[in-house]
Scaffold this motif. Structure first.
Motif, mmCIF file in Angstrom:
data_model
loop_
_atom_site.group_PDB
_atom_site.id
_atom_site.type_symbol
_atom_site.label_atom_id
_atom_site.label_comp_id
_atom_site.label_asym_id
_atom_site.label_seq_id
_atom_site.Cartn_x
_atom_site.Cartn_y
_atom_site.Cartn_z
ATOM 1 N N ARG A 1 0.874 -1.164 0.000
ATOM 2 C CA ARG A 1 0.000 0.000 0.000
ATOM 3 C C ARG A 1 0.923 1.229 0.000
ATOM 4 O O ARG A 1 1.724 1.405 0.923
ATOM 5 C CB ARG A 1 -0.874 -0.026 1.246
ATOM 6 C CG ARG A 1 -1.891 1.063 1.344
ATOM 7 C CD ARG A 1 -2.683 1.002 2.643
ATOM 8 N NE ARG A 1 -2.526 -0.244 3.372
ATOM 9 C CZ ARG A 1 -3.525 -0.995 3.795
ATOM 10 N NH1 ARG A 1 -4.758 -0.647 3.578
ATOM 11 N NH2 ARG A 1 -3.293 -2.110 4.469
ATOM 12 N N VAL B 1 1.531 5.523 -0.527
ATOM 13 C CA VAL B 1 1.013 6.886 -0.595
ATOM 14 C C VAL B 1 2.072 7.671 -1.355
ATOM 15 O O VAL B 1 3.260 7.657 -0.996
ATOM 16 C CB VAL B 1 0.759 7.495 0.796
ATOM 17 C CG1 VAL B 1 0.313 8.945 0.668
ATOM 18 C CG2 VAL B 1 -0.271 6.673 1.564
ATOM 19 N N LYS C 1 -3.285 7.388 -2.996
ATOM 20 C CA LYS C 1 -2.992 6.020 -2.564
ATOM 21 C C LYS C 1 -2.941 5.093 -3.772
ATOM 22 O O LYS C 1 -3.647 5.302 -4.756
ATOM 23 C CB LYS C 1 -4.072 5.527 -1.607
ATOM 24 C CG LYS C 1 -4.080 6.246 -0.293
ATOM 25 C CD LYS C 1 -5.154 5.666 0.590
ATOM 26 C CE LYS C 1 -6.050 6.789 1.038
ATOM 27 N NZ LYS C 1 -7.314 6.372 1.568
ATOM 28 N N SER D 1 -2.291 0.666 -4.657
ATOM 29 C CA SER D 1 -1.917 -0.709 -4.342
ATOM 30 C C SER D 1 -0.985 -1.155 -5.461
ATOM 31 O O SER D 1 -1.334 -1.047 -6.634
ATOM 32 C CB SER D 1 -3.159 -1.599 -4.301
ATOM 33 O OG SER D 1 -2.773 -2.952 -4.198
ATOM 34 N N MET E 1 -9.110 -1.070 0.571
ATOM 35 C CA MET E 1 -8.460 0.174 0.148
ATOM 36 C C MET E 1 -8.995 0.667 -1.196
ATOM 37 O O MET E 1 -9.272 -0.118 -2.090
ATOM 38 C CB MET E 1 -6.952 -0.072 0.025
ATOM 39 C CG MET E 1 -6.170 1.112 -0.440
ATOM 40 S SD MET E 1 -4.457 0.611 -0.714
ATOM 41 C CE MET E 1 -3.974 1.879 -1.839
ATOM 42 N N SER F 1 -7.741 2.376 -4.315
ATOM 43 C CA SER F 1 -6.524 2.735 -5.035
ATOM 44 C C SER F 1 -6.855 3.878 -5.989
ATOM 45 O O SER F 1 -7.736 3.753 -6.833
ATOM 46 C CB SER F 1 -5.976 1.525 -5.799
ATOM 47 O OG SER F 1 -4.716 1.804 -6.347
#
Length: 121
Positions: free
Chosen positions: A43, A45, A56, A58, A89, A91
């Motif tokens: 993950r 940032v 963000k 992935s 999450m 992405s």
């Protein structure tokens, strides 16, 4: 629509079509394990500068990259695809890479520091 084999050359497009894909450079500011992903991933940032901000992503880069080498590294990403839900999450960008001889992803990056948010042309 048939899925494209990543080794085939894509159909020819015009420059205007290329410019629809907004590829920017950013600096990874955070990298963590992402155990909830279906395939091994981190993950990330990524800071794309003041105009775009942080986003963000992935990234399935766990074979060729380690967490400790990622923070501070500049990478390229598509910033204008719609967000995609990956496990828990969202992405927001597609971090770009190339397959090595075994098909493992190697991050696409710049060879010299450039301002975050710079667009590929």
């Amino acid at each position: 629509m048939a899925s494209q084999d990543h080794t085939d050359i894509a159909p020819q497009i015009g420059y205007d079509d290329f410019m629809k894909v907004d590829i920017r450079v950013g600096t990874i500011v955070s990298a963590e394990p992402f155990p909830e992903a279906r395939k091994p991933a981190f993950r990330l940032v990524i800071d794309f500068g003041p105009q775009i901000g942080t986003r963000k992503s992935s990234a399935q880069i766990t074979v060729r990259h380690s967490l400790d080498e990622l923070v501070g590294r500049q990478v390229m990403a598509v910033v204008n695809f719609p967000p995609r839900q990956i496990g828990p999450m969202r992405s927001e960008v597609l971090t770009l890479g190339f397959p090595d001889a075994e098909g493992n992803v190697v991050l696409a990056s710049v060879t010299q520091d450039v301002p975050n948010g710079g667009r590929l042309f």
